[in-house]
Write a protein that holds these residues in place. Structure first.
Motif, PDB file in Angstrom:
ATOM      1  N   VAL A   7       0.922  -1.395   0.373  1.00 56.16           N
ATOM      2  CA  VAL A   7       0.368  -0.064  -0.336  1.00 56.16           C
ATOM      3  C   VAL A   7       1.087   1.074   0.192  1.00 56.16           C
ATOM      4  CG1 VAL A   7      -1.710   1.440   1.588  1.00 56.16           C
ATOM      5  CG2 VAL A   7      -1.948  -0.991   0.923  1.00 56.16           C
ATOM      6  N   LEU A   8       1.734   1.135   0.897  1.00 53.71           N
ATOM      7  CA  LEU A   8       3.003   2.097   0.889  1.00 53.71           C
ATOM      8  C   LEU A   8       3.836   2.335  -0.324  1.00 53.71           C
ATOM      9  CD1 LEU A   8       4.781   3.930   2.131  1.00 53.71           C
ATOM     10  CD2 LEU A   8       6.307   2.696   2.999  1.00 53.71           C
ATOM     11  N   VAL A   9       3.681   1.390  -0.699  1.00 57.54           N
ATOM     12  CA  VAL A   9       4.357   1.759  -2.154  1.00 57.54           C
ATOM     13  C   VAL A   9       3.455   2.081  -2.957  1.00 57.54           C
ATOM     14  CG1 VAL A   9       5.639   0.952  -4.850  1.00 57.54           C
ATOM     15  CG2 VAL A   9       6.434  -0.041  -1.778  1.00 57.54           C
ATOM     16  N   LEU A  10       2.292   1.763  -3.467  1.00 60.42           N
ATOM     17  CA  LEU A  10       0.445   2.394  -4.527  1.00 60.42           C
ATOM     18  C   LEU A  10       0.777   3.605  -3.823  1.00 60.42           C
ATOM     19  CD1 LEU A  10      -1.055  -0.828  -4.407  1.00 60.42           C
ATOM     20  CD2 LEU A  10       0.466  -0.156  -6.217  1.00 60.42           C
ATOM     21  N   SER A  11       0.495   4.020  -2.762  1.00 59.28           N
ATOM     22  CA  SER A  11       0.499   4.940  -2.659  1.00 59.28           C
ATOM     23  C   SER A  11       1.667   6.748  -3.142  1.00 59.28           C
ATOM     24  CB  SER A  11       0.086   5.029  -1.339  1.00 59.28           C
ATOM     25  OG  SER A  11       0.908   5.404  -0.250  1.00 59.28           O
ATOM     26  N   LEU A  12       2.516   5.514  -2.519  1.00 64.72           N
ATOM     27  CA  LEU A  12       3.716   6.375  -3.508  1.00 64.72           C
ATOM     28  C   LEU A  12       3.807   7.037  -4.734  1.00 64.72           C
ATOM     29  CD1 LEU A  12       7.177   5.420  -1.524  1.00 64.72           C
ATOM     30  CD2 LEU A  12       6.209   7.153  -1.270  1.00 64.72           C
ATOM     31  N   LEU A  13       4.060   5.575  -5.446  1.00 69.88           N
ATOM     32  CA  LEU A  13       3.316   5.633  -7.066  1.00 69.88           C
ATOM     33  C   LEU A  13       2.047   6.477  -7.103  1.00 69.88           C
ATOM     34  CD1 LEU A  13       4.264   2.289  -8.535  1.00 69.88           C
ATOM     35  CD2 LEU A  13       4.814   4.600  -9.099  1.00 69.88           C
ATOM     36  N   GLY A  14       0.848   6.916  -6.645  1.00 73.88           N
ATOM     37  CA  GLY A  14      -0.071   7.539  -6.689  1.00 73.88           C
ATOM     38  C   GLY A  14      -0.227   8.590  -6.599  1.00 73.88           C
ATOM     39  N   SER A  15       0.665   9.714  -5.819  1.00 74.38           N
ATOM     40  CA  SER A  15       0.779  10.574  -4.788  1.00 74.38           C
ATOM     41  C   SER A  15       1.700  11.321  -6.391  1.00 74.38           C
ATOM     42  CB  SER A  15       1.388  10.718  -4.368  1.00 74.38           C
ATOM     43  OG  SER A  15       2.614  10.371  -3.690  1.00 74.38           O
ATOM     44  N   GLY A  16       2.339  10.175  -6.790  1.00 74.09           N
ATOM     45  CA  GLY A  16       3.291  10.944  -7.477  1.00 74.09           C
ATOM     46  C   GLY A  16       3.472  10.748  -8.585  1.00 74.09           C
ATOM     47  N   TYR A  17       2.101  10.176  -8.983  1.00 69.53           N
ATOM     48  CA  TYR A  17       1.436  10.182 -10.476  1.00 69.53           C
ATOM     49  C   TYR A  17       2.033  11.980 -11.419  1.00 69.53           C
ATOM     50  CZ  TYR A  17      -1.030   9.458 -14.724  1.00 69.53           C
ATOM     51  OH  TYR A  17      -1.326   9.552 -16.548  1.00 69.53           O
ATOM     52  N   GLY A  18       1.616  12.015 -12.381  1.00 73.17           N
ATOM     53  CA  GLY A  18       1.852  12.539 -13.057  1.00 73.17           C
ATOM     54  C   GLY A  18       3.438  13.470 -13.451  1.00 73.17           C
ATOM     55  N   SER A  19       4.390  13.232 -11.822  1.00 73.12           N
ATOM     56  CA  SER A  19       5.504  13.611 -12.301  1.00 73.12           C
ATOM     57  C   SER A  19       6.171  13.499 -12.640  1.00 73.12           C
ATOM     58  CB  SER A  19       5.701  13.665 -10.724  1.00 73.12           C
ATOM     59  OG  SER A  19       6.294  12.245 -10.005  1.00 73.12           O
ATOM     60  N   ALA A  20       7.316  13.703 -12.836  1.00 76.40           N
ATOM     61  CA  ALA A  20       8.245  13.087 -13.982  1.00 76.40           C
ATOM     62  C   ALA A  20       8.678  11.340 -13.515  1.00 76.40           C
ATOM     63  CB  ALA A  20       9.874  13.634 -13.484  1.00 76.40           C
ATOM     64  N   ILE A  21       9.091  11.372 -12.240  1.00 70.95           N
ATOM     65  CA  ILE A  21       9.657   9.804 -11.792  1.00 70.95           C
ATOM     66  C   ILE A  21       9.088   9.812 -10.450  1.00 70.95           C
ATOM     67  CG2 ILE A  21      11.699   8.358 -11.504  1.00 70.95           C
ATOM     68  CD1 ILE A  21      11.154   9.207 -13.780  1.00 70.95           C
ATOM     69  N   PRO A  22       7.937   9.167 -10.944  1.00 75.39           N
ATOM     70  CA  PRO A  22       6.826   9.107  -9.097  1.00 75.39           C
ATOM     71  C   PRO A  22       7.360   8.608  -7.817  1.00 75.39           C
ATOM     72  CG  PRO A  22       5.943   8.668 -11.147  1.00 75.39           C
ATOM     73  CD  PRO A  22       7.381   7.961 -11.289  1.00 75.39           C
ATOM     74  N   THR A  23       8.578   7.542  -8.026  1.00 80.47           N
ATOM     75  CA  THR A  23       9.002   6.419  -7.447  1.00 80.47           C
ATOM     76  C   THR A  23      10.575   6.358  -7.128  1.00 80.47           C
ATOM     77  OG1 THR A  23       8.504   5.248  -5.607  1.00 80.47           O
ATOM     78  CG2 THR A  23       7.605   5.155  -7.647  1.00 80.47           C
ATOM     79  N   GLU A  24      11.401   6.600  -6.087  1.00 79.40           N
ATOM     80  CA  GLU A  24      12.529   5.833  -6.060  1.00 79.40           C
ATOM     81  C   GLU A  24      12.336   4.277  -6.520  1.00 79.40           C
ATOM     82  OE1 GLU A  24      15.816   7.136  -6.955  1.00 79.40           O
ATOM     83  OE2 GLU A  24      14.129   8.766  -7.220  1.00 79.40           O
ATOM     84  N   ALA A  25      11.279   3.382  -5.971  1.00 74.63           N
ATOM     85  CA  ALA A  25      11.403   2.225  -6.065  1.00 74.63           C
ATOM     86  C   ALA A  25      11.381   1.653  -6.986  1.00 74.63           C
ATOM     87  CB  ALA A  25       9.596   1.472  -5.035  1.00 74.63           C
ATOM     88  N   CYS A  26      11.349   1.682  -8.676  1.00 81.37           N
ATOM     89  CA  CYS A  26      11.728   1.117  -8.811  1.00 81.37           C
ATOM     90  C   CYS A  26      11.841   1.706  -9.893  1.00 81.37           C
ATOM     91  CB  CYS A  26       9.996   0.078  -9.600  1.00 81.37           C
ATOM     92  SG  CYS A  26       9.745  -1.245 -10.600  1.00 81.37           S
ATOM     93  N   LYS A  27      12.598   2.680 -10.349  1.00 78.12           N
ATOM     94  CA  LYS A  27      13.405   3.223 -11.508  1.00 78.12           C
ATOM     95  C   LYS A  27      14.415   3.242 -11.599  1.00 78.12           C
ATOM     96  CE  LYS A  27      15.365   8.067 -11.626  1.00 78.12           C
ATOM     97  NZ  LYS A  27      16.238   8.963 -11.010  1.00 78.12           N
ATOM     98  N   ARG A  28      14.354   3.150 -13.215  1.00 77.36           N
ATOM     99  CA  ARG A  28      15.474   2.594 -13.709  1.00 77.36           C
ATOM    100  C   ARG A  28      15.823   3.543 -15.123  1.00 77.36           C
ATOM    101  NH1 ARG A  28      15.249  -4.228 -14.630  1.00 77.36           N
ATOM    102  NH2 ARG A  28      15.368  -4.343 -12.343  1.00 77.36           N
ATOM    103  N   THR A  29      17.012   3.789 -15.477  1.00 75.48           N
ATOM    104  CA  THR A  29      17.603   4.043 -16.671  1.00 75.48           C
ATOM    105  C   THR A  29      17.714   3.618 -17.388  1.00 75.48           C
ATOM    106  OG1 THR A  29      17.930   6.024 -14.889  1.00 75.48           O
ATOM    107  CG2 THR A  29      18.833   6.449 -17.065  1.00 75.48           C
TER     108      THR A  29
END
Ligand SMILES: *[C@@H]1O[C@H](CO)[C@@H](O)[C@H](O)[C@H]1NC(C)=O
Ligand SMILES: *[C@@H]1O[C@H](CO)[C@@H](O)[C@H](O)[C@H]1NC(C)=O
Ligand SMILES: *[C@@H]1O[C@H](CO)[C@@H](O)[C@H](O)[C@H]1NC(C)=O
Length: 300
Positions: A7-29
């Protein structure tokens, strides 16, 4: 515990939606030097930032050659990394005036993009990402541009009659180079696109002092290499200032003659203005932690 974490991860993603990189949790370059392949299922619910060399663009297609629309159910590709980056949709892609139709792929307009992986495909679906060049839609009313030879390069014919040197300047002013022909296949595709009725200037010229023909755009001697002189050509080479024009074969002509021309831009062309800073191969930069989570996210 697991549920709370999800839920925490989802909410991080949820709140971050619309920003460039919503979460560090699953970010890759991913840096794309030439080509990269990624399995859509492996990045389920993740965000991937894709980069290539400055002044280039990215081309996305499915490895199995299917229409790109097939991928849209599983991944959204954004043109850029900022909040305002639009989703790239096949139906909104600029269609060029000539050349390949390329309905199986989409292009960014920038050298960076980000991908949001939505639904996990129930079979292996691989995305091919290639470094390509931007192809201008219109260089003016007297021009025509397109993916004439291959999907990652761009060619523009200009139907304004100019001397060879003026066409060199015209191409350069538009971020391109006057044509250099490497293969019979390339030449045939140019004739297929623009016919063989008039002369088109190329960047080849003859140096009377050294007695050599070379491609001005690439600084390379023509010999040894591909050549396609028309019968009894070249026949003007004793004259100073001889250049090469094509019309179903190669002709040496005074460089001051006024002809049409073809400009080109290849992915490997390094623009004059930038220093080649890229030393990396296509690599996935792994984040320190990669968290995969279950359940449907609210990513769009
Ligand atoms: C995979 O999904 C498609 C629909 O997206 C469906 O037609 C197909 O039967 C599915 N295949 C398997 C093996 O579940
Ligand atoms: C022509 O060739 C000579 C001898 O190799 C060289 O010195 C000269 O710079 C060349 N001219 C041009 C315009 O490239
Ligand atoms: C070279 O050949 C072309 C035809 O291929 C001809 O029009 C031209 O007059 C010739 N030039 C010379 C100097 O003979």
């Amino acid at each position: 515990m697991y549920l709370a974490f999800s839920v925490l991860v989802l909410s991080l993603l949820g709140s971050g939606y619309g920003s460039a990189i919503p979460t560090e949790a699953c970010k890759r370059t991913l840096y794309v030097e030439h080509t990269a392949l990624i399995d859509i299922a492996e990045h389920h619910n993740c965000i991937l930032q894709i980069e290539t060399d400055q002044n280039h663009v990215l081309r996305f297609s499915l490895v199995n050659g299917e229409h790109f629309a097939r991928a849209q159910e599983f991944v959204s590709i954004y043109d850029g990394i900022g909040d305002e980056s639009p989703i790239i949709r096949p139906e909104n892609q600029i269609r060029h005036e000539v050349g390949l139709k390329l309905t199986e792929s989409v292009y960014t307009t920038k050298s960076v993009a980000h991908l949001r992986f939505k639904k996990k495909p129930n079979l292996s679906l691989k995305l091919k990402i290639e470094k390509a060049v931007y192809c201008p839609f219109n260089l003016g009313s007297e021009s025509q541009c397109g993916r004439v030879v291959d999907a990652n390069a761009c060619y523009c014919a200009t139907f304004t009659k100019r001397g060879q040197a003026d066409h060199t300047t015209y191409c350069r002013d538009n971020g391109m180079k006057l044509l250099s022909i490497q293969t019979a296949n390339e030449e045939e595709k140019l004739y297929a696109a623009w016919d063989t009725l008039v002369y088109f200037w190329t960047s080849a010229s003859h140096n009377k002092t050294s007695g050599t023909w070379s491609w001005e755009s690439t600084m390379a001697n023509i010999y040894p290499g591909y050549a396609n002189w028309a019968p009894f050509e070249p026949n003007n080479t004793l004259i100073d200032g001889t250049c090469m024009a094509i019309k179903n074969g190669w002709y040496d002509e005074p460089c001051i003659n006024l002809y049409d021309a073809i400009c080109e831009l290849q992915p490997e062309d390094v623009p004059d203005s930038t220093t080649a800073a890229s030393t990396t191969q296509s690599t996935t930069v792994e984040p320190t932690t990669v968290i995969f989570f279950s359940g449907n996210s609210n990513l769009h």
